[in-house]
Design an enzyme around this catalytic site. Structure first.
Site, short mmCIF file in Angstrom:
data_model
loop_
_atom_site.label_atom_id
_atom_site.label_comp_id
_atom_site.label_asym_id
_atom_site.label_seq_id
_atom_site.Cartn_x
_atom_site.Cartn_y
_atom_site.Cartn_z
N LYS A 167 0.83 -1.22 0.00
CA LYS A 167 0.00 0.00 0.00
C LYS A 167 0.85 1.27 0.00
CE LYS A 167 0.88 1.00 4.33
NZ LYS A 167 1.62 2.12 4.84
N THR A 224 -3.30 5.16 4.95
CA THR A 224 -2.10 5.81 4.42
C THR A 224 -2.40 6.69 3.22
OG1 THR A 224 -1.06 3.74 5.08
CG2 THR A 224 0.33 5.31 3.96
O1 13P Z 1 2.42 2.40 7.56
C1 13P Z 1 2.01 3.42 8.02
C2 13P Z 1 0.65 3.54 8.57
O2 13P Z 1 0.03 2.32 8.69
C3 13P Z 1 2.88 4.63 8.02
O3 13P Z 1 2.83 5.20 6.76
P1 13P Z 1 4.07 6.04 6.23
O4 13P Z 1 5.27 5.12 6.34
O5 13P Z 1 3.70 6.41 4.84
O6 13P Z 1 4.20 7.22 7.13
#
Ligand code: 13P
Ligand code: NDP
Length: 309
Positions: A167, A224
């Site tokens: 994702k 996200t």
């Molecule tokens: O995995 C995440 C939230 O579940 C954190 O996302 P980021 O690494 O894009 O900050």
């Protein structure tokens, strides 16, 4: 005290490692966080530990494994991997790498829609702990669950891990979509088409289809792709505003795993002949080969097709 106050070592002093340590402390567990920078002796710290949680970014996984191998880890220690990434040389997931290095240790994957900053504010969140050894996953569920953190069990560690990893590529695309102000229809179309792309790759790499519709798949995709707190989303958003990748990375707080994951995923897709149109455009954008506007154009002008095939 829970589970006779199990002793936990968190490896990685980044925001996710600190957050997981805090969650365990809320349950009055004895937690140590080890970081490369503290100069502390990891061997001494893990001497009486019962659970090791690895919360390093993907580039730290192999060095961490190698360090622990030198320490001859007790095979009773439960290893938990919370990294969301693909190792660039082998293209393997952290679960594979840990399993290969420590086949005798119980291994658990932790992944879900878990923006660390929200959890640190005490906002409610849910996550998944997945293992082939249900006993180990149940123990982790008990150790980390609390009033504001609900932990679910899953028996598909690979799918659970891949949902959280794949994702991140889509979060970059989603940031671009919002940065270009493409609207709600575009965003809905992007996220809805992102899911089958994740499922296509994730099932090919060994995850169960059902897992990708759960918290660690769809759940984390939604979190996200919709939050400016996500570093991956921020990368996409700022690319859409016209900043270059080096400019963005110079100011980014923490790791955006989706950048490396996109590159590795493209190699996997080529080798396994997988159709990954969104990832392909994110890859070209990150390489600086195309503008965000061209990436959108390329996605829209593909051959027309059936929705489900
Ligand atoms: O995995 C995440 C939230 O579940 C954190 O996302 P980021 O690494 O894009 O900050
Ligand atoms: N932030 C979040 O909201 C969430 C993050 N994750 C995932 O957790 C992982 C860590 O994320 P996060 O804490 O945010 O990242 P940060 O950028 O804040 O921290 C990076 C972490 O990786 C470690 N690290 C980096 N390079 C190496 C190396 N060569 N050797 C050993 N350790 C290394 C650092 O260790 P050190 O402390 O020693 O410098 C640090 O703990 C990522 O895979 C991320 O996708 C998962 C869920 C939520």
């Amino acid at each position: 005290m829970l589970e006779n106050a199990k002793k936990i070592t968190v490896i990685g002093g980044g925001i996710w490692g600190q957050t997981l340590a805090n969650l365990a402390r809320l349950n009055h567990l004895a937690v140590r966080v080890w970081s490369r920078h503290t100069g502390e002796d990891l061997g001494a710290i893990i001497a009486d530990t019962e659970v090791i949680i690895s919360a390093v970014s993907i580039k730290g996984v192999v060095p961490t494994i190698e360090k622990l191998q030198q320490l001859q880890l007790n095979s009773r220690i439960i290893i938990v991997t919370a990294t969301k990434g693909l190792e660039p040389i082998t293209t393997r997931t952290p679960f594979h790498l840990w399993n290969q290095a420590f086949p005798a240790n119980p291994l658990v994957v932790l992944s879900g829609p878990n923006l660390a900053k929200e959890i640190n504010q005490g906002l409610p969140a849910a996550t998944v702990v997945a293992s082939y050894l249900q006993k180990a996953a149940i123990l982790l569920q008990k150790l980390l669950s609390g009033e504001s953190f609900r932990v679910y069990l899953n028996s598909d560690p690979l799918g659970t891990e891949l949902g959280g990893t794949l994702k991140n590529v889509m979060a970059i695309a989603s940031g671009v979509c919002d940065g270009l102000q493409l609207g709600t229809n575009a965003k809905s179309a992007l996220l809805t088409r992102a899911l089958p792309e994740i499922v296509r790759v994730g099932t090919c790499l060994g995850g169960c289809q059902e897992t990708f519709f759960g918290l660690s798949g769809l759940g984390d995709l939604l979190a996200t792709c919709n939050s400016p707190l996500s570093r991956n989303y921020q990368v996409g958003y700022q690319l859409a505003l016209g900043l270059s990748l080096p400019e963005i990375l110079a100011k980014l707080e923490g790791t955006a795993e989706g950048i490396n994951t996109t590159e590795v995923l493209m190699r996997i897709a080529q080798e396994k002949n997988l159709y990954v149109p969104i990832t392909c455009q994110v890859d070209r954008l990150l390489r600086g080969e195309i503008s965000p506007q061209v990436a959108v154009y390329e996605l829209m002008r593909r051959d027309l097709k059936a929705e489900f095939d």
